[in-house]
Design a protein around this motif. Sequence first.
Motif, PDB file in Angstrom:
ATOM      1  N   LYS A  71     -15.344   5.997  -0.863  1.00 12.78           N
ATOM      2  CA  LYS A  71     -15.376   6.506  -2.237  1.00 12.78           C
ATOM      3  C   LYS A  71     -13.995   6.994  -2.670  1.00 12.78           C
ATOM      4  O   LYS A  71     -13.582   6.802  -3.832  1.00 12.78           O
ATOM      5  CB  LYS A  71     -16.394   7.639  -2.360  1.00 12.78           C
ATOM      6  N   SER A  72     -13.263   7.620  -1.752  1.00  9.79           N
ATOM      7  CA  SER A  72     -11.923   8.097  -2.096  1.00  9.79           C
ATOM      8  C   SER A  72     -10.957   6.940  -2.354  1.00  9.79           C
ATOM      9  O   SER A  72      -9.979   7.097  -3.083  1.00  9.79           O
ATOM     10  CB  SER A  72     -11.371   8.984  -0.979  1.00  9.79           C
ATOM     11  N   LEU A  73     -11.241   5.778  -1.768  1.00 14.97           N
ATOM     12  CA  LEU A  73     -10.394   4.604  -1.957  1.00 14.97           C
ATOM     13  C   LEU A  73     -10.808   3.771  -3.160  1.00 14.97           C
ATOM     14  O   LEU A  73     -10.151   2.774  -3.476  1.00 14.97           O
ATOM     15  CB  LEU A  73     -10.432   3.719  -0.702  1.00 14.97           C
ATOM     16  N   SER A  74     -11.900   4.140  -3.823  1.00 18.28           N
ATOM     17  CA  SER A  74     -12.466   3.325  -4.891  1.00 18.28           C
ATOM     18  C   SER A  74     -12.261   3.982  -6.252  1.00 18.28           C
ATOM     19  O   SER A  74     -11.951   5.166  -6.350  1.00 18.28           O
ATOM     20  CB  SER A  74     -13.962   3.099  -4.652  1.00 18.28           C
ATOM     21  N   VAL A  75     -12.451   3.180  -7.282  1.00 17.80           N
ATOM     22  CA  VAL A  75     -12.403   3.661  -8.668  1.00 17.80           C
ATOM     23  C   VAL A  75     -13.694   3.226  -9.360  1.00 17.80           C
ATOM     24  O   VAL A  75     -14.199   2.132  -9.118  1.00 17.80           O
ATOM     25  CB  VAL A  75     -11.181   3.112  -9.421  1.00 17.80           C
ATOM     26  N   PRO A  76     -14.272   4.057 -10.219  1.00 15.52           N
ATOM     27  CA  PRO A  76     -15.513   3.683 -10.913  1.00 15.52           C
ATOM     28  C   PRO A  76     -15.239   2.693 -12.037  1.00 15.52           C
ATOM     29  O   PRO A  76     -14.202   2.750 -12.690  1.00 15.52           O
ATOM     30  CB  PRO A  76     -16.030   5.018 -11.451  1.00 15.52           C
ATOM     31  N   LEU A 104       0.840  -1.197   0.000  1.00 14.14           N
ATOM     32  CA  LEU A 104       0.000   0.000   0.000  1.00 14.14           C
ATOM     33  C   LEU A 104       0.875   1.247   0.000  1.00 14.14           C
ATOM     34  O   LEU A 104       1.883   1.308   0.718  1.00 14.14           O
ATOM     35  CB  LEU A 104      -0.909   0.018   1.233  1.00 14.14           C
ATOM     36  N   GLU A 105       0.462   2.221  -0.803  1.00 16.74           N
ATOM     37  CA  GLU A 105       1.144   3.522  -0.782  1.00 16.74           C
ATOM     38  C   GLU A 105       0.761   4.279   0.494  1.00 16.74           C
ATOM     39  O   GLU A 105      -0.215   3.939   1.173  1.00 16.74           O
ATOM     40  CB  GLU A 105       0.746   4.348  -2.012  1.00 16.74           C
ATOM     41  N   LEU A 106       1.547   5.308   0.809  1.00 15.08           N
ATOM     42  CA  LEU A 106       1.313   6.076   2.030  1.00 15.08           C
ATOM     43  C   LEU A 106      -0.098   6.667   2.045  1.00 15.08           C
ATOM     44  O   LEU A 106      -0.793   6.604   3.069  1.00 15.08           O
ATOM     45  CB  LEU A 106       2.356   7.183   2.161  1.00 15.08           C
ATOM     46  N   ALA A 107      -0.551   7.238   0.922  1.00 16.88           N
ATOM     47  CA  ALA A 107      -1.885   7.839   0.875  1.00 16.88           C
ATOM     48  C   ALA A 107      -2.967   6.787   1.128  1.00 16.88           C
ATOM     49  O   ALA A 107      -3.960   7.058   1.809  1.00 16.88           O
ATOM     50  CB  ALA A 107      -2.107   8.510  -0.476  1.00 16.88           C
ATOM     51  N   GLN A 108      -2.781   5.577   0.600  1.00 22.60           N
ATOM     52  CA  GLN A 108      -3.751   4.510   0.820  1.00 22.60           C
ATOM     53  C   GLN A 108      -3.770   4.088   2.288  1.00 22.60           C
ATOM     54  O   GLN A 108      -4.832   3.825   2.853  1.00 22.60           O
ATOM     55  CB  GLN A 108      -3.416   3.309  -0.066  1.00 22.60           C
ATOM     56  N   ARG A 109      -2.596   4.030   2.906  1.00 22.78           N
ATOM     57  CA  ARG A 109      -2.533   3.639   4.321  1.00 22.78           C
ATOM     58  C   ARG A 109      -3.229   4.668   5.204  1.00 22.78           C
ATOM     59  O   ARG A 109      -3.972   4.313   6.139  1.00 22.78           O
ATOM     60  CB  ARG A 109      -1.074   3.456   4.744  1.00 22.78           C
ATOM     61  N   LEU A 110      -2.993   5.952   4.911  1.00 25.08           N
ATOM     62  CA  LEU A 110      -3.642   7.001   5.699  1.00 25.08           C
ATOM     63  C   LEU A 110      -5.157   6.950   5.526  1.00 25.08           C
ATOM     64  O   LEU A 110      -5.916   7.109   6.500  1.00 25.08           O
ATOM     65  CB  LEU A 110      -3.102   8.369   5.289  1.00 25.08           C
ATOM     66  N   SER A 111      -5.620   6.713   4.297  1.00 32.63           N
ATOM     67  CA  SER A 111      -7.059   6.628   4.050  1.00 32.63           C
ATOM     68  C   SER A 111      -7.655   5.418   4.746  1.00 32.63           C
ATOM     69  O   SER A 111      -8.782   5.467   5.265  1.00 32.63           O
ATOM     70  CB  SER A 111      -7.332   6.563   2.545  1.00 32.63           C
ATOM     71  N   LEU A 112      -6.913   4.309   4.767  1.00 33.21           N
ATOM     72  CA  LEU A 112      -7.406   3.106   5.440  1.00 33.21           C
ATOM     73  C   LEU A 112      -7.526   3.339   6.942  1.00 33.21           C
ATOM     74  O   LEU A 112      -8.483   2.863   7.589  1.00 33.21           O
ATOM     75  CB  LEU A 112      -6.462   1.943   5.149  1.00 33.21           C
ATOM     76  N   ILE A 113      -6.570   4.063   7.515  1.00 32.36           N
ATOM     77  CA  ILE A 113      -6.656   4.402   8.938  1.00 32.36           C
ATOM     78  C   ILE A 113      -7.894   5.261   9.204  1.00 32.36           C
ATOM     79  O   ILE A 113      -8.645   5.017  10.162  1.00 32.36           O
ATOM     80  CB  ILE A 113      -5.372   5.133   9.380  1.00 32.36           C
ATOM     81  N   GLN A 114      -8.121   6.266   8.351  1.00 33.23           N
ATOM     82  CA  GLN A 114      -9.292   7.129   8.519  1.00 33.23           C
ATOM     83  C   GLN A 114     -10.595   6.329   8.374  1.00 33.23           C
ATOM     84  O   GLN A 114     -11.567   6.586   9.083  1.00 33.23           O
ATOM     85  CB  GLN A 114      -9.243   8.262   7.498  1.00 33.23           C
TER      86      GLN A 114
END
Length: 578
Positions: free
Chosen positions: A348-353, A320-330
């Motif tokens: 939604k921020s972690l997803s892609v359409p 996981l990239e840093l941004a993904q890890r921070l979003s997962l924590i949130q």
Amino acid sequence: MAETSSIDSVRESLRLQQVYNVFVRYGLDILFSHFGMVDGWRRRMQDWVWDLPDNLEIPSLPTKVRLMIEELGPTYVKVGQILSSQASVIPPDWETELARLQSDVPPFPSEQVRETIISELKAPPEQLFATFEPASFAAASTAQVHRATLHDGTEVVVKVQRPDIQKQMKADVGIMINAANVIARRSQALRAIDLPGMVDQFGSNAIRELNYSGEAYNAFRLSQNMAGCPGVHIPHVYTDYSTSRLLTMEFVRGVKISNLAAIDAAGIDRQALAMNTLRALIKQLMFDGFFHADPHPGNLLVNLQTGDVTFIDTGMVGELELAQRLSLIQLLIALQNQDVDATATMLKSLSVPFMGAVDDKAYRKDFQRTLGPYMIGGARLDFSQSLSLSMDVLRRHGLRLDPNLTLAVKALMQVIAMGSLLFPDEDVGQLSVAIIREEALNLVTADNIQNAAGKVAGTALRQVADNLPSLSTATASWLKQYRKGRFEVHVDTSDVAREVDKIAHIGRQAVIAVILVGLIIGSAITTVGVGLGGFDGPGWEFVARIAGLGYILSSIVAGVIVLRLAWRWLRGGDPGAD
């Protein structure tokens, strides 16, 4: 997946016939068992032909499916293992039966094991090891394990890949992809979720796991990351006895983490065991960004003497990239706080359409309607249930998680499920958030900041050094020239010369302009001065005529220059060419 060759196509056709035969045989048996009269007649005929015992137990439907999966081979066993880890969405009897796929797989002959070892390590097992057990210690879908002892007395296990497993798995994946394409063409829903792409990704990951060099690297990296975690262990890999098809690692004693009876009998503190396991995976997911992606009970062994949990089978990992890890924590914090809107935003921020534009208003309304009654109404869900409902909302609105995030969420759900099993009286989701906060505070220390700054400085210095010429080479070259009595310096002035030429052009134009302006102004002043001053005589008349002629000629020359420059500008030429 790589493009399929003609040989692969032939292999897929042969394998398809085998798969078809297995499906037909088990399918007819399952079909007949649903019709009492037909099934009764079939049983009597079987008793008459095979002389079956009267007390023979008839396998249940989950057992038949499990036997069919084992006969189909390792690719289908891998699918069954994934299904068995989803205890929240399959019935308990199916989950229990499919869980046997994690370990109860028929072994292959010891002669083939010996041939593989000789082929990979260029020596027979009795020469490489002090002892080697021909009978397998455990068998899995793609390999089996044998106990052995190194010449220094170290107990190890040797993981040997099944013969021709790569060819068979490639054929199976090809069949699955073709089947997924056919099904997707007939189903808008499956086409929308990109079923062929999902199958292709599963196949690529499964085939990549067959390279044990990658598994050895994963074990080494996880071992480094877990060095500071109490009660957690990663097996050591002996690289001198390992290849891409052979893996030798330390022998790990223990039972599955789901074997509560053995854990309780050994007097192990369940709470401490759950906390250590949860802390290890959260560190991997949220802080290291490199995690064990398949922590099902068969891959988590508990040492009954020490209480340590060992993560085995490191073939499947995620990053996981840093941004993904921070979003997962949130996301985890939002779920724990029962914040519906924040949960919807983070997911939604972690997803892609995958179905075009997403109607944000409809998505949030559906999210509120689906999870609101549980988060706001007081009927609390556990972490796994909340995520399952959230995934349903995402799919309904054409959203899906990144593949690595999907692995991360699955791994987190598996470990939280294990934590709930070991420690049922505690909210494991709340414990997870508490662990995240604790780990975050532990990371923000003076020593860690100093170490991080040192790493950054070291990286910067290395980059500078990489961009400088070799000092030793340059010094040797200078000394060589010095001994010859000369010291040459070569300067490339081609670019400078071009710039100097441009400046010279501009200078010439400026001088000409100044002279012309001076002539025009001087002639004008002289002409006007003589006329207004009333100077008479042949001399003053000659000066006046020269001044007037100079004014006219200067004006003509200036006009010609202006017209020429304007013409060059209009034609796109270089005005500085004059």
